[in-house]
Write a protein that holds these residues in place. Structure first.
Motif, PDB file in Angstrom:
ATOM      1  N   VAL A 168     -39.078  15.107  15.284  1.00 38.84           N
ATOM      2  CA  VAL A 168     -40.229  15.954  15.599  1.00 38.84           C
ATOM      3  C   VAL A 168     -39.809  17.322  16.149  1.00 38.84           C
ATOM      4  N   ALA A 172     -45.138  12.283  12.712  1.00 32.60           N
ATOM      5  CA  ALA A 172     -45.371  12.000  14.126  1.00 32.60           C
ATOM      6  C   ALA A 172     -46.629  11.173  14.353  1.00 32.60           C
ATOM      7  N   THR A 217     -44.032  17.204   9.362  1.00 34.11           N
ATOM      8  CA  THR A 217     -43.742  16.824  10.743  1.00 34.11           C
ATOM      9  C   THR A 217     -44.948  16.167  11.391  1.00 34.11           C
TER      10      THR A 217
END
Length: 98
Positions: free
Chosen positions: A94, A71, A67
């Motif tokens: 996210v 991001a 993640t």
């Protein structure tokens, strides 16, 4: 009390003023989406710290790392310059990772 846009429609009586209102609302929505995307990217720092903690389980570390990498990477599934859709992937993937 009528807003400025409602008064403009009442005075002009043309249909193109509806497009002005739609454009304004889409602009407000895009600003809100940008704010939420910025907030989510700040939370990614917390995920990065959790991924580096030795007491975090391996599966949680893997999800946190993936993640965080998504991001913070400049590569997105949907490009950010596409209005509304560009931020949608950040707003879905996210939080799912968090």
């Amino acid at each position: 009390m009528r807003s400025r846009w409602e008064r403009k429609i009442a005075v002009s009586g043309t249909e193109d003023c509806g497009f002005v209102i739609l454009r304004k609302r889409l602009s407000i929505l895009a600003d809100r989406l940008k704010a939420v995307a910025t907030w989510l990217k700040r939370d990614v720092v917390v995920l990065w710290l959790a991924a580096r903690d030795p007491e975090t389980p391996l599966a949680a570390r893997l999800v946190a790392f993936l993640t965080t990498a998504y991001a913070l990477s400049p590569v997105d599934l949907i490009l950010d310059f596409i209005p509304l859709l560009g931020l949608l992937d950040d707003l879905v993937l996210v939080p799912a990772g968090i």
